[in-house]
Write a protein that holds these residues in place. Structure first.
Motif, PDB file in Angstrom:
ATOM      1  N   ASN A   1       0.819  -1.220   0.000  1.00  0.00           N
ATOM      2  CA  ASN A   1       0.000   0.000   0.000  1.00  0.00           C
ATOM      3  C   ASN A   1       0.847   1.262   0.000  1.00  0.00           C
ATOM      4  N   ASP A   2       2.111   1.114   0.387  1.00  0.00           N
ATOM      5  CA  ASP A   2       3.002   2.282   0.402  1.00  0.00           C
ATOM      6  C   ASP A   2       3.129   2.903  -0.986  1.00  0.00           C
ATOM      7  N   LEU A   3       3.000   2.093  -2.040  1.00  0.00           N
ATOM      8  CA  LEU A   3       3.111   2.617  -3.404  1.00  0.00           C
ATOM      9  C   LEU A   3       2.070   3.698  -3.651  1.00  0.00           C
ATOM     10  N   TRP A   4       0.807   3.416  -3.272  1.00  0.00           N
ATOM     11  CA  TRP A   4      -0.275   4.380  -3.523  1.00  0.00           C
ATOM     12  C   TRP A   4      -0.129   5.616  -2.636  1.00  0.00           C
ATOM     13  N   ILE A   5       0.368   5.419  -1.419  1.00  0.00           N
ATOM     14  CA  ILE A   5       0.607   6.562  -0.515  1.00  0.00           C
ATOM     15  C   ILE A   5       1.680   7.476  -1.092  1.00  0.00           C
ATOM     16  N   VAL A   6       2.761   6.848  -1.602  1.00  0.00           N
ATOM     17  CA  VAL A   6       3.858   7.627  -2.195  1.00  0.00           C
ATOM     18  C   VAL A   6       3.370   8.397  -3.420  1.00  0.00           C
ATOM     19  N   ILE A   7       2.546   7.754  -4.257  1.00  0.00           N
ATOM     20  CA  ILE A   7       2.023   8.420  -5.462  1.00  0.00           C
ATOM     21  C   ILE A   7       1.188   9.634  -5.072  1.00  0.00           C
ATOM     22  N   ASN A   8       0.299   9.470  -4.071  1.00  0.00           N
ATOM     23  CA  ASN A   8      -0.534  10.599  -3.618  1.00  0.00           C
ATOM     24  C   ASN A   8       0.311  11.747  -3.078  1.00  0.00           C
ATOM     25  N   ASP A   9       1.281  11.388  -2.223  1.00  0.00           N
ATOM     26  CA  ASP A   9       2.137  12.420  -1.626  1.00  0.00           C
ATOM     27  C   ASP A   9       2.935  13.152  -2.696  1.00  0.00           C
ATOM     28  N   PHE A  10       3.484  12.403  -3.646  1.00  0.00           N
ATOM     29  CA  PHE A  10       4.321  13.007  -4.691  1.00  0.00           C
ATOM     30  C   PHE A  10       3.530  14.019  -5.535  1.00  0.00           C
ATOM     31  N   ILE A  11       2.346  13.598  -6.005  1.00  0.00           N
ATOM     32  CA  ILE A  11       1.560  14.482  -6.880  1.00  0.00           C
ATOM     33  C   ILE A  11       1.009  15.672  -6.100  1.00  0.00           C
ATOM     34  N   ASN A  12       0.573  15.421  -4.860  1.00  0.00           N
ATOM     35  CA  ASN A  12       0.050  16.536  -4.047  1.00  0.00           C
ATOM     36  C   ASN A  12       1.131  17.575  -3.766  1.00  0.00           C
ATOM     37  N   ARG A  13       2.352  17.130  -3.486  1.00  0.00           N
ATOM     38  CA  ARG A  13       3.454  18.080  -3.253  1.00  0.00           C
ATOM     39  C   ARG A  13       3.855  18.775  -4.548  1.00  0.00           C
ATOM     40  N   LEU A  14       3.791  18.019  -5.658  1.00  0.00           N
ATOM     41  CA  LEU A  14       4.159  18.605  -6.947  1.00  0.00           C
ATOM     42  C   LEU A  14       3.187  19.715  -7.352  1.00  0.00           C
ATOM     43  N   THR A  15       1.898  19.493  -7.093  1.00  0.00           N
ATOM     44  CA  THR A  15       0.877  20.487  -7.444  1.00  0.00           C
ATOM     45  C   THR A  15       0.671  21.539  -6.365  1.00  0.00           C
ATOM     46  N   LYS A  16       1.283  21.307  -5.164  1.00  0.00           N
ATOM     47  CA  LYS A  16       1.189  22.253  -4.024  1.00  0.00           C
ATOM     48  C   LYS A  16      -0.266  22.550  -3.662  1.00  0.00           C
ATOM     49  N   GLN A  17      -1.067  21.493  -3.593  1.00  0.00           N
ATOM     50  CA  GLN A  17      -2.464  21.666  -3.235  1.00  0.00           C
ATOM     51  C   GLN A  17      -2.623  21.757  -1.717  1.00  0.00           C
ATOM     52  N   LYS A  18      -3.596  22.543  -1.301  1.00  0.00           N
ATOM     53  CA  LYS A  18      -3.879  22.653   0.128  1.00  0.00           C
ATOM     54  C   LYS A  18      -4.725  21.475   0.597  1.00  0.00           C
ATOM     55  N   THR A  19      -5.613  21.007  -0.294  1.00  0.00           N
ATOM     56  CA  THR A  19      -6.453  19.847   0.022  1.00  0.00           C
ATOM     57  C   THR A  19      -5.914  18.622  -0.699  1.00  0.00           C
ATOM     58  N   ALA A  20      -5.634  17.580   0.082  1.00  0.00           N
ATOM     59  CA  ALA A  20      -5.073  16.356  -0.505  1.00  0.00           C
ATOM     60  C   ALA A  20      -6.105  15.671  -1.397  1.00  0.00           C
ATOM     61  N   THR A  21      -5.645  15.182  -2.560  1.00  0.00           N
ATOM     62  CA  THR A  21      -6.495  14.458  -3.507  1.00  0.00           C
ATOM     63  C   THR A  21      -5.985  13.032  -3.648  1.00  0.00           C
ATOM     64  N   ASN A  22      -6.930  12.100  -3.714  1.00  0.00           N
ATOM     65  CA  ASN A  22      -6.551  10.689  -3.853  1.00  0.00           C
ATOM     66  C   ASN A  22      -6.245  10.391  -5.323  1.00  0.00           C
ATOM     67  N   TYR A  23      -5.037  10.762  -5.757  1.00  0.00           N
ATOM     68  CA  TYR A  23      -4.658  10.583  -7.158  1.00  0.00           C
ATOM     69  C   TYR A  23      -4.506   9.109  -7.524  1.00  0.00           C
ATOM     70  N   SER A  24      -4.096   8.276  -6.578  1.00  0.00           N
ATOM     71  CA  SER A  24      -3.937   6.851  -6.863  1.00  0.00           C
ATOM     72  C   SER A  24      -5.265   6.221  -7.269  1.00  0.00           C
ATOM     73  N   LEU A  25      -6.373   6.684  -6.644  1.00  0.00           N
ATOM     74  CA  LEU A  25      -7.695   6.185  -7.017  1.00  0.00           C
ATOM     75  C   LEU A  25      -8.064   6.620  -8.433  1.00  0.00           C
ATOM     76  N   LEU A  26      -7.720   7.886  -8.763  1.00  0.00           N
ATOM     77  CA  LEU A  26      -7.998   8.388 -10.102  1.00  0.00           C
ATOM     78  C   LEU A  26      -7.187   7.619 -11.157  1.00  0.00           C
ATOM     79  N   ILE A  27      -5.919   7.344 -10.833  1.00  0.00           N
ATOM     80  CA  ILE A  27      -5.057   6.596 -11.764  1.00  0.00           C
ATOM     81  C   ILE A  27      -5.590   5.183 -11.974  1.00  0.00           C
TER      82      ILE A  27
END
Length: 374
Positions: free
Chosen positions: A14-40
């Motif tokens: 499960n760490d893979l999906w957590i890392v993907i979410n953290d990476f994209i959220n930090r890259l986009t500098k969003q204030k609200t976290a988005t579950n990008y792994s679910l979208l992918i």
């Protein structure tokens, strides 16, 4: 799609999906976290659905396309085009590499367990990316060294249990493998004049045309008559009047049946001698395995020559998957015409069915041989 997502989760955790979410959220500098792994994951499944619909529509139109491709001679492999492809041998370094990977796998397991359960001072850094990498390597190598061999053993045991009830079907599949391998290699070689996508496109069309219509437009002649009625003698007389006959004949010389190269007239013994240990038996006859291998090679070489390919004879040995069985199937896959088989009386229809020979001309009068085209 869902199966692959499950495999990724098993391999990387499960760490893979957590890392993907953290990476994209930090890259986009969003204030609200988005579950990008679910979208992918959802997009991946949707892509498979769209691909499935497209493949279904393409497959429904494929038969008509293959018929159209067959009218183009560039997609047909003939005897002139065919050649025996020698596949590369497995490197001797493979065993040493496997031993090295096994040692690395054991070390990785030890380090991972020591660090995960905090036995003493952790030797591996606790960074999540390194954790994912090590986990994936351990699981993949675990499949190579444990799960894969175990499944192979279970499959082998299951096949052994099914061997009696499905022996003929399994044997037929095994005999088709060399011919299929040769066909794939020949199609790839024939498409070598193209590059990139065009080469792959030409190769796939050629493979479909020759694999799905292997017996179309073949000229197969079956010469059948009772035992010892002069079939082979007629063939020898017929072949002596022309220089386009290749393959194997089996005349009787001094009371013993021998092999004869139909083109060079070279003769060598068929029956096994007392000292031989590798033999093939039919009834009261014992045949030399080494001589059969030499005859098979002559037939295989003749498969790629212009003119007539003669195989004398196809009988009970071939119907049970031995003798010339495999090389005949190769020839029927590669050649488009001029195949002459000698078959014992009463077995012609069995031979046609066993070797999937669609339209074959069955003759029982050797005089008709003289009317065969050049």
């Amino acid at each position: 799609g869902l199966q692959r997502i499950l495999v990724l989760t098993i391999v990387y955790g499960n760490d893979l999906w957590i890392v993907i979410n953290d990476f994209i959220n930090r890259l986009t500098k969003q204030k609200t976290a988005t579950n990008y792994s679910l979208l992918i994951g959802s997009g991946y499944v949707l892509l498979h659905l769209i691909t499935g619909v497209w493949v279904g529509r393409y497959s429904s139109r494929l038969p008509k396309r293959i018929e159209r491709w067959r009218s183009d001679n560039q997609y047909i492999i003939t005897a002139n085009d065919a050649a025996t492809i020698i596949l590369p041998a497995i490197s001797k370094k493979r065993k040493r590499l496997k031993k090295g990977l096994f040692i690395i796998w054991l070390l990785l397991i030890g380090l991972y367990v020591q660090s995960y359960f905090k036995i003493g001072t952790a030797l591996l850094p606790s960074h999540v990316s390194l954790k994912i990498l090590l986990r994936s390597l351990i699981i993949v190598l675990g499949w190579v060294f444990i799960i894969g061999p175990l499944l192979k053993q279970l499959l082998h045991r299951w096949l052994q249990q099914k061997k009696t009830s499905s022996q003929q079907e399994v044997q037929e599949v095994l005999q088709l493998l060399p011919a299929t391998q040769q066909l794939i290699a020949q199609c790839w070689k024939q498409s070598s004049g193209n590059k990139g996508w065009k080469k792959i496109n030409t190769w796939s069309k050629m493979l479909l045309v020759n694999a799905l219509h292997p017996t179309a437009s073949k000229q197969v002649v079956i010469l059948t008559a009772p035992i010892q009625t002069g079939k082979t003698t007629s063939l020898i007389n017929w072949s002596s009047t022309r220089n386009d006959v290749y393959g194997i004949l089996t005349p009787v010389v001094q009371g013993k049946r021998i092999f004869m190269n139909a083109h060079t007239k070279e003769q060598f013994p068929m029956e096994a001698i007392e000292e031989e240990t590798e033999i093939q038996t039919v009834g009261r006859f014992s045949f030399s395995h080494a001589s059969f291998q030499k005859a098979i090679q002559i037939i295989r070489d003749a498969t790629h020559k212009e003119g007539w390919l003669v195989i004398d004879e196809i009988g009970p040995l071939e119907l049970r998957g031995e003798g010339f069985c495999a090389v005949l199937k190769e020839a029927l896959t590669i050649r488009q015409q001029k195949i002459l088989l000698v078959v014992r009386e009463g077995l012609a229809e069995q031979v046609k069915t066993h070797f999937n020979i669609g339209e074959a001309e069955i003759i029982n009068d050797a005089e008709i041989l003289k009317k065969l085209p050049g």
